[in-house]
Structure formats: C-alpha cells, structure tokens
Write a protein that holds these residues in place. Structure first.
Motif, PDB file in Angstrom:
ATOM      1  N   GLY A 193       0.788  -1.229   0.000  1.00  0.00           N
ATOM      2  CA  GLY A 193       0.000   0.000   0.000  1.00  0.00           C
ATOM      3  C   GLY A 193       0.813   1.269   0.000  1.00  0.00           C
ATOM      4  N   VAL A 194       2.094   1.182  -0.380  1.00  0.00           N
ATOM      5  CA  VAL A 194       2.906   2.385  -0.488  1.00  0.00           C
ATOM      6  C   VAL A 194       2.370   3.247  -1.630  1.00  0.00           C
ATOM      7  N   GLU A 195       2.302   4.550  -1.401  1.00  0.00           N
ATOM      8  CA  GLU A 195       1.729   5.455  -2.402  1.00  0.00           C
ATOM      9  C   GLU A 195       2.752   5.745  -3.499  1.00  0.00           C
ATOM     10  N   LEU A 196       2.532   5.152  -4.671  1.00  0.00           N
ATOM     11  CA  LEU A 196       3.417   5.388  -5.802  1.00  0.00           C
ATOM     12  C   LEU A 196       2.981   6.639  -6.552  1.00  0.00           C
ATOM     13  N   VAL A 197       3.962   7.383  -7.047  1.00  0.00           N
ATOM     14  CA  VAL A 197       3.679   8.610  -7.794  1.00  0.00           C
ATOM     15  C   VAL A 197       3.824   8.354  -9.288  1.00  0.00           C
ATOM     16  N   MET A 243       1.741  -4.487 -14.436  1.00  0.00           N
ATOM     17  CA  MET A 243       0.366  -4.076 -14.727  1.00  0.00           C
ATOM     18  C   MET A 243      -0.640  -4.977 -14.028  1.00  0.00           C
ATOM     19  N   GLN A 244      -0.319  -6.280 -13.928  1.00  0.00           N
ATOM     20  CA  GLN A 244      -1.217  -7.200 -13.215  1.00  0.00           C
ATOM     21  C   GLN A 244      -1.356  -6.793 -11.747  1.00  0.00           C
ATOM     22  N   HIS A 245      -0.237  -6.462 -11.119  1.00  0.00           N
ATOM     23  CA  HIS A 245      -0.283  -6.027  -9.715  1.00  0.00           C
ATOM     24  C   HIS A 245      -1.056  -4.716  -9.573  1.00  0.00           C
ATOM     25  N   LEU A 246      -0.808  -3.794 -10.478  1.00  0.00           N
ATOM     26  CA  LEU A 246      -1.504  -2.509 -10.401  1.00  0.00           C
ATOM     27  C   LEU A 246      -3.005  -2.698 -10.571  1.00  0.00           C
ATOM     28  N   ARG A 247      -3.404  -3.545 -11.526  1.00  0.00           N
ATOM     29  CA  ARG A 247      -4.833  -3.803 -11.735  1.00  0.00           C
ATOM     30  C   ARG A 247      -5.440  -4.496 -10.517  1.00  0.00           C
ATOM     31  N   ALA A 248      -4.714  -5.443  -9.944  1.00  0.00           N
ATOM     32  CA  ALA A 248      -5.230  -6.189  -8.793  1.00  0.00           C
ATOM     33  C   ALA A 248      -5.492  -5.281  -7.600  1.00  0.00           C
ATOM     34  N   ASP A 303      -4.170   0.713 -11.705  1.00  0.00           N
ATOM     35  CA  ASP A 303      -3.744   0.803 -13.101  1.00  0.00           C
ATOM     36  C   ASP A 303      -4.192   2.095 -13.775  1.00  0.00           C
ATOM     37  N   THR A 304      -5.267   2.722 -13.288  1.00  0.00           N
ATOM     38  CA  THR A 304      -5.726   3.977 -13.884  1.00  0.00           C
ATOM     39  C   THR A 304      -5.256   5.193 -13.094  1.00  0.00           C
ATOM     40  N   GLN A 305      -4.559   4.953 -11.981  1.00  0.00           N
ATOM     41  CA  GLN A 305      -4.131   6.064 -11.125  1.00  0.00           C
ATOM     42  C   GLN A 305      -2.650   6.382 -11.250  1.00  0.00           C
TER      43      GLN A 305
END
Length: 227
Positions: free
Chosen positions: A9-13, A27-32, A36-38
C-alpha cells in the motif's frame, strides 16, 4: 521491491520502465490493487535508469513513491507494540536494511531509527531490506515509543546475560548500536538490561546485522515456544 511496495500500500507517484522491460507482471499487480488507472507508467530509453539510479545494473524499472508517514506508538488495534527493534548510530545502509529484513521476518512490529542512524529511506538500505521496510511502521524518533512499556535490552558482545538464558517473552525493545563502537554514552544510559551472544571462536564481535538477526530469532523462538 516494486511488488512489495504495491502489495504493502505504499503510495506510488510515477513508474518508469525502459524500452524492452517486461511490465506485464507490474500491470497485473496494479490492476489487482485498483491502481492501473491512477499511476502513470512512463517509457524511457534503454540505459536511462542506469544513469540516474544508484545500482550498477538496472533491472529497467524504477518508481517514485511517497515516504510513509510516521505512526503513533499504539498499533491499529489500540494495543502497543511488544517487540520493537531500535537502531542507534547504525551508519551503514546495507546493515540497516538487513536488520529491518531480519527483524520483520522474526516478527518485530516496529523499527526505530534512532539518533545518528542512516536514513531508512536510503536507496541501499531500501534494497537491503528487500521490501521489508514497507511491512512495519518505521519510526525515526525514539520519543514516539517513549510511552510503550517495553524493557529496553541492549546488545553488547562483551557484557550482559547470554541471550538464550534471557526471558524475551515479555514486551521488549531490542537496541543495537554502531558498527564500531556499539552502544555508548546516552544510548547506554537508557538500557534496562544487557544481552550478549556466546561466541566459541576467537572473534571479538559479530557484524551488527548478523548479531541482530540471531537475537531477533531467539526472541521469536521463545515466543513461539510459549504460544
């Protein structure tokens, strides 16, 4: 590291990927995690990250993340931590990151980077932690834990009780010191009890990261035995 940051849950920029780098798993991790849209994934030319990063051989991926905020001494459930590892004047980032990794693996609930210690967000310390630094609260002010009722046990190679004869089942803060000088001065004055590791060979001391791992696993062993 990037996977652990996302899962924790670290806030990626922003995320940067060199041409040819495999980003499918990313991308799989981001979508999960609904990210992925942020989060923007920027493509850069091959070799760019090696030039701007601090590693000799880049994996072709890098990210900018927000440093997590400091947290209060009480856990999310309102109970205080009963197993904390505190670093005092630990100056080598590789040692610091390895200490974090071992401490978290052994069940430590928080890590304190005390006075004159390396920055926990130093790139080498982050890499040495293998993402463990994202798993527990990291505090940079020992006073944040001042109200936590734990026994402060100082590690020293030449004095104190042998670690496997010490009762670690109660609330404890394991305090480890500088690579060359250990705990001295003001740090030593705040220690309630000293512990040591028996050494059978003709060595003066152990590396601070190795010694911390041994002590953390002795704490974990005793707690597992009574659970």
């Amino acid at each position: 590291m990037l996977t652990e940051a996302i899962v924790s849950g670290v806030e990626l920029v922003d995320v940067f990927a060199e041409d040819g780098a495999d980003t499918g798993w990313l991308m799989q991790h981001l979508r999960a995690h609904g990210l992925d849209t942020q989060i923007s994934v920027w493509r850069v030319a091959t070799g760019v990250l090696s030039k701007v990063g601090s590693v000799v051989t880049s994996q072709g991926l890098a990210a900018i993340a927000k440093i997590p905020d400091l947290v209060p001494a009480a856990g999310s459930s309102g109970s205080v931590y009963d197993f904390v590892v505190e670093l005092v004047a630990v100056s080598d980032p590789g040692n610091a990151g390895t200490i974090v990794r071992s401490a978290v693996a052994a069940g430590a609930q928080a890590i304190v980077f005390g006075p004159n210690s390396v920055d926990p967000w130093n790139p080498k310390a982050l890499r040495a932690s293998a993402g463990a630094v994202f798993k527990v609260p990291v505090l940079q002010d020992p006073q944040v834990c001042a109200g936590v009722p734990t026994e402060r046990m100082g590690a020293d190679p030449h004095k104190g009780e042998v670690c496997d004869e010490v009762d670690f089942t109660g609330p404890v803060t394991l305090v480890v010191g500088n690579e060359a000088h250990g705990l001295d001065g003001q740090a030593a004055s705040g220690i309630d009890r000293w512990v040591s590791i028996p050494m059978l060979g003709a060595v003066e001391s152990m590396n601070v990261a190795t010694a911390t791992a041994v002590l953390c696993y002795e704490i974990a062993r005793q707690r597992r035995a009574v659970s």
